[in-house]
Scaffold this motif. Sequence first.
Motif, PDB file in Angstrom:
ATOM      1  N   ILE A  44       1.709 -14.526  24.245  1.00  0.00           N
ATOM      2  CA  ILE A  44       1.854 -13.669  25.263  1.00  0.00           C
ATOM      3  C   ILE A  44      -0.124 -13.660  25.402  1.00  0.00           C
ATOM      4  CG2 ILE A  44       1.012 -11.302  26.892  1.00  0.00           C
ATOM      5  CD1 ILE A  44       4.302 -10.862  25.917  1.00  0.00           C
ATOM      6  N   GLN A  45      -0.841 -14.030  26.282  1.00  0.00           N
ATOM      7  CA  GLN A  45      -2.287 -13.620  26.321  1.00  0.00           C
ATOM      8  C   GLN A  45      -2.568 -12.779  26.988  1.00  0.00           C
ATOM      9  OE1 GLN A  45      -4.088 -17.160  26.932  1.00  0.00           O
ATOM     10  NE2 GLN A  45      -4.635 -17.581  24.611  1.00  0.00           N
ATOM     11  N   SER A  46      -3.545 -11.950  26.216  1.00  0.00           N
ATOM     12  CA  SER A  46      -4.092 -10.442  27.674  1.00  0.00           C
ATOM     13  C   SER A  46      -5.784  -9.782  27.327  1.00  0.00           C
ATOM     14  CB  SER A  46      -3.085  -9.544  27.634  1.00  0.00           C
ATOM     15  OG  SER A  46      -3.412  -8.414  27.809  1.00  0.00           O
ATOM     16  N   PRO A  47      -6.456  -9.606  27.826  1.00  0.00           N
ATOM     17  CA  PRO A  47      -7.011  -8.411  27.387  1.00  0.00           C
ATOM     18  C   PRO A  47      -6.907  -7.020  26.480  1.00  0.00           C
ATOM     19  CG  PRO A  47      -6.804  -8.953  29.319  1.00  0.00           C
ATOM     20  CD  PRO A  47      -5.911  -9.322  29.318  1.00  0.00           C
ATOM     21  N   ASP A  48      -5.668  -6.545  26.922  1.00  0.00           N
ATOM     22  CA  ASP A  48      -5.162  -5.332  25.892  1.00  0.00           C
ATOM     23  C   ASP A  48      -4.180  -5.525  25.103  1.00  0.00           C
ATOM     24  OD1 ASP A  48      -5.161  -3.647  28.904  1.00  0.00           O
ATOM     25  OD2 ASP A  48      -3.808  -5.909  28.510  1.00  0.00           O
ATOM     26  N   THR A  49      -3.561  -6.551  24.379  1.00  0.00           N
ATOM     27  CA  THR A  49      -3.128  -6.911  23.783  1.00  0.00           C
ATOM     28  C   THR A  49      -2.677  -5.130  22.477  1.00  0.00           C
ATOM     29  OG1 THR A  49      -4.623  -6.911  22.284  1.00  0.00           O
ATOM     30  CG2 THR A  49      -3.322  -8.941  23.086  1.00  0.00           C
ATOM     31  N   SER A  50      -3.380  -4.348  22.467  1.00  0.00           N
ATOM     32  CA  SER A  50      -3.240  -3.049  21.447  1.00  0.00           C
ATOM     33  C   SER A  50      -1.839  -2.779  22.575  1.00  0.00           C
ATOM     34  CB  SER A  50      -4.066  -2.574  21.339  1.00  0.00           C
ATOM     35  OG  SER A  50      -5.217  -2.049  22.569  1.00  0.00           O
ATOM     36  N   LYS A  51      -1.684  -2.659  23.700  1.00  0.00           N
ATOM     37  CA  LYS A  51      -1.329  -1.428  24.713  1.00  0.00           C
ATOM     38  C   LYS A  51       0.887  -2.449  24.419  1.00  0.00           C
ATOM     39  CE  LYS A  51      -4.046  -0.139  28.214  1.00  0.00           C
ATOM     40  NZ  LYS A  51      -3.827  -0.288  29.321  1.00  0.00           N
ATOM     41  N   ILE A  52       0.110  -3.342  24.434  1.00  0.00           N
ATOM     42  CA  ILE A  52       1.695  -4.651  24.474  1.00  0.00           C
ATOM     43  C   ILE A  52       2.927  -4.452  23.661  1.00  0.00           C
ATOM     44  CG2 ILE A  52       2.912  -6.651  24.234  1.00  0.00           C
ATOM     45  CD1 ILE A  52      -0.481  -8.560  25.088  1.00  0.00           C
ATOM     46  N   SER A  53       2.403  -3.745  22.179  1.00  0.00           N
ATOM     47  CA  SER A  53       3.513  -3.368  21.391  1.00  0.00           C
ATOM     48  C   SER A  53       4.414  -1.926  21.601  1.00  0.00           C
ATOM     49  CB  SER A  53       3.046  -3.430  20.059  1.00  0.00           C
ATOM     50  OG  SER A  53       1.843  -2.535  19.979  1.00  0.00           O
ATOM     51  N   THR A  54       3.721  -0.999  22.052  1.00  0.00           N
ATOM     52  CA  THR A  54       4.680  -0.221  22.716  1.00  0.00           C
ATOM     53  C   THR A  54       5.304  -0.462  23.559  1.00  0.00           C
ATOM     54  OG1 THR A  54       2.257   0.568  23.677  1.00  0.00           O
ATOM     55  CG2 THR A  54       2.659   1.767  21.498  1.00  0.00           C
ATOM     56  N   ALA A  55       4.990  -1.227  24.889  1.00  0.00           N
ATOM     57  CA  ALA A  55       5.275  -1.421  25.780  1.00  0.00           C
ATOM     58  C   ALA A  55       7.045  -2.694  25.599  1.00  0.00           C
ATOM     59  CB  ALA A  55       4.800  -2.217  26.997  1.00  0.00           C
ATOM     60  N   LEU A  56       6.412  -3.141  24.474  1.00  0.00           N
ATOM     61  CA  LEU A  56       7.557  -4.063  24.483  1.00  0.00           C
ATOM     62  C   LEU A  56       8.916  -3.215  22.900  1.00  0.00           C
ATOM     63  CD1 LEU A  56       6.355  -7.131  24.834  1.00  0.00           C
ATOM     64  CD2 LEU A  56       7.948  -6.254  26.276  1.00  0.00           C
ATOM     65  N   SER A  57       8.467  -2.508  23.224  1.00  0.00           N
ATOM     66  CA  SER A  57       9.183  -1.583  21.904  1.00  0.00           C
ATOM     67  C   SER A  57      11.032  -2.199  21.976  1.00  0.00           C
ATOM     68  CB  SER A  57       8.975  -0.274  21.171  1.00  0.00           C
ATOM     69  OG  SER A  57       8.914   0.303  22.395  1.00  0.00           O
ATOM     70  N   VAL A  58      11.721  -3.144  21.688  1.00  0.00           N
ATOM     71  CA  VAL A  58      13.153  -3.178  22.497  1.00  0.00           C
ATOM     72  C   VAL A  58      13.628  -3.387  21.232  1.00  0.00           C
ATOM     73  CG1 VAL A  58      12.497  -3.412  25.031  1.00  0.00           C
ATOM     74  CG2 VAL A  58      12.309  -4.965  23.823  1.00  0.00           C
ATOM     75  N   PRO A  59      14.870  -3.831  21.421  1.00  0.00           N
ATOM     76  CA  PRO A  59      15.364  -3.921  20.326  1.00  0.00           C
ATOM     77  C   PRO A  59      15.721  -5.464  20.565  1.00  0.00           C
ATOM     78  CG  PRO A  59      17.330  -3.014  21.577  1.00  0.00           C
ATOM     79  CD  PRO A  59      16.078  -2.904  21.711  1.00  0.00           C
TER      80      PRO A  59
ATOM     81  N   ASN B 251       4.259  -4.906  33.179  1.00  0.00           N
ATOM     82  CA  ASN B 251       3.890  -4.570  34.592  1.00  0.00           C
ATOM     83  C   ASN B 251       3.629  -2.750  34.571  1.00  0.00           C
ATOM     84  OD1 ASN B 251       2.452  -7.095  36.069  1.00  0.00           O
ATOM     85  ND2 ASN B 251       4.541  -7.520  36.375  1.00  0.00           N
ATOM     86  N   GLU B 252       5.037  -2.911  34.238  1.00  0.00           N
ATOM     87  CA  GLU B 252       5.118  -1.094  34.588  1.00  0.00           C
ATOM     88  C   GLU B 252       4.264  -0.478  34.026  1.00  0.00           C
ATOM     89  OE1 GLU B 252       9.875  -1.471  34.894  1.00  0.00           O
ATOM     90  OE2 GLU B 252       9.164  -0.871  33.036  1.00  0.00           O
ATOM     91  N   GLU B 253       3.814  -0.902  32.184  1.00  0.00           N
ATOM     92  CA  GLU B 253       2.897  -0.243  31.546  1.00  0.00           C
ATOM     93  C   GLU B 253       1.416  -0.708  31.896  1.00  0.00           C
ATOM     94  OE1 GLU B 253       4.339   1.696  28.958  1.00  0.00           O
ATOM     95  OE2 GLU B 253       6.265   1.526  30.178  1.00  0.00           O
ATOM     96  N   LYS B 254       1.530  -1.290  33.459  1.00  0.00           N
ATOM     97  CA  LYS B 254      -0.496  -1.506  33.933  1.00  0.00           C
ATOM     98  C   LYS B 254      -0.643  -2.139  32.681  1.00  0.00           C
ATOM     99  CE  LYS B 254      -0.910   1.695  37.472  1.00  0.00           C
ATOM    100  NZ  LYS B 254       1.192   1.173  37.766  1.00  0.00           N
ATOM    101  N   VAL B 255      -0.440  -3.366  31.920  1.00  0.00           N
ATOM    102  CA  VAL B 255      -1.003  -4.788  31.412  1.00  0.00           C
ATOM    103  C   VAL B 255      -0.722  -5.692  32.155  1.00  0.00           C
ATOM    104  CG1 VAL B 255      -0.546  -5.544  28.572  1.00  0.00           C
ATOM    105  CG2 VAL B 255       0.185  -3.579  28.866  1.00  0.00           C
ATOM    106  N   SER B 256      -2.265  -6.214  31.702  1.00  0.00           N
ATOM    107  CA  SER B 256      -2.275  -7.461  32.734  1.00  0.00           C
ATOM    108  C   SER B 256      -2.711  -8.460  31.311  1.00  0.00           C
ATOM    109  CB  SER B 256      -4.328  -7.413  33.569  1.00  0.00           C
ATOM    110  OG  SER B 256      -5.321  -7.168  31.705  1.00  0.00           O
TER     111      SER B 256
END
Lengths: 328, 249
Positions: free
Chosen positions: A234-249, A280-285
């Motif tokens: 995933i390429q994204s300007p705000d990569t830092s938010k992704i790890s929290t948004a995607l903490s799933v098993p 999208n829910e976490e507003k990560v572009s």
Amino acid sequence: MTIAIHVADLTRRFGDLVAVDRINFEIVQGEIFGLLGPNGAGKTTTLAMLSTMLEPTSGAAQIMGIDIKKDQDGVRKAIGIVFQDQSLDEELTAWENMDFHGRLYRIPRETREQRIDELLNLVELFDRRNDIVKTFSGGMRRRLEIARGLLHHPAVLFLDEPTLGLDPQTRNHLWKYIEDLAKEKNITIILTTHYMEEADRLCDRIAIIDHGKIIALDTPARLKESIGGDVVTIQSPDTSKISTALSVPWIKRLETHDGEVILTLENAEQHLSMIVTRLNEEKVSITSISVHKPTLEDVFLSFTGKTIRDEDISRKDAMRMHFRMMRH
Amino acid sequence: MDIVYTIWLRSMKRYVRSKSRIVGSIAMPLFLLVFLGFGLNSVVSATSLGQQYVMFLVPGMVAMSVLFTSVFSGIQIIWDKQFGFLKETLIAPVTRLEIMFGQTVGGATTAVIQGIILMVLAVLMGLRIENPAGFFVALGFMILVGIAFTAFGIAIASRMEDMTGFQLIMNFVVFPLFGLSGALFPISSLPGWLEPVTLLDPLTYGVEGIRYGLTGVSQINPIISAAVIAGFAVAMTVIGAYLFRKISV
């Protein structure tokens, strides 16, 4: 199965730098074995030690049962080498380069001439045998060097970055030669490369080497399996938010690298919409998102935490490639 | 021997193909012979020479072409190093000594051929070799000079990384050796304090020996010349072989 190469705790230091750090491996006769790693990882140093060009600091190795420290000439007769840098005499013809080599290895005249013709045919240079090497393209020179390396019928062939600086078409062509060779001649080949596709396509087994150490050693398929699933980038300007948004098993691994987030998971296609929804829910572009089966690149990344892409080539290599292109 | 021959054979093939180098390295001594020889012929007093200056100059120019060609042949190992070919030779199951001897014999052969070409040109210009045996005496000296200075070139090349130092060696070592050797003038015409220096120059004995062979006259006894230049050739070969043994690529 005969062991062609046996390496035990082989080490080489240059001052404080440990270029090769207690490496161990065994290569079976007839195998194509790859040393894969970035520049400066210790691949060429390893080859230099195995070919008796460089004394190991410690450790041991045998080629076809011959000790590299005790019987250098024996090892030299048993191996053929294609060096990373060109080593032909450009003023001589293809045939003369072969002949010079044959004489150095003391091959009797009749055998020598017969083998030269046969090998030049094999690498499709027979028609150009009386042309001066200076007029040859990069791919032709490489083929000639491979033919030359085989002239004295070595049991083991060393190929140091055999396709460095060649265009993709020539590279593909050369890969075919190497594959055919291994099949036809039942020769053991050890090659170094920093091209992932090259290692993947050619090698029966691969040792991934970094900072002088072997960090993984297996068949390309099993190395890729070790990733454990598919890879989503995933390429994204705000990569830092992704790890929290995607903490799933169901996401096995998540790594951030150069503005990209790389996820490892099984059945990625089925989870893709869930990933997008969550982000999208976490507003990560999202700039882009892609799914692929794991490559050796991913394997290297997962073992070392860095990539080995062609952009990483050092200045020295860039210059070398530039030189090669200038010559043709 | 077969390895020495192999490397010699390569030198010969490269030599025969490098037409520009053959012509190029003949040109300098030939021009000097024509310009200095004919230009100064009437100016230079010939009394101490017992012959015309231009004829005095011929052996010097023969020695010059042998000297420069052989040093250059030896130093060419640096090219082999830079173009990677040296690796191909060093990785083969042969000894360094065989490689070094092959290079030396090859370089000396090209140097002697260059010297002979100049000699033939000199004959066309009017040099008369009084005694046919003299030609072979001169040839013997040319071979010794060729071996000595090819080995010298190899010794230097073994310690140099690239060709940048080449000009330095040529200007500060090879040219002075040539200048002090009595190739251009009789050593007795130098100031007294300089004479011992010329006698320290090994090339002096080579030039004197070739001169004895070609003109029958020399200022140094040819036996002494032969002994000194032969000794120097052996010494340079030993030093060259020693340094080449340690060459790394």
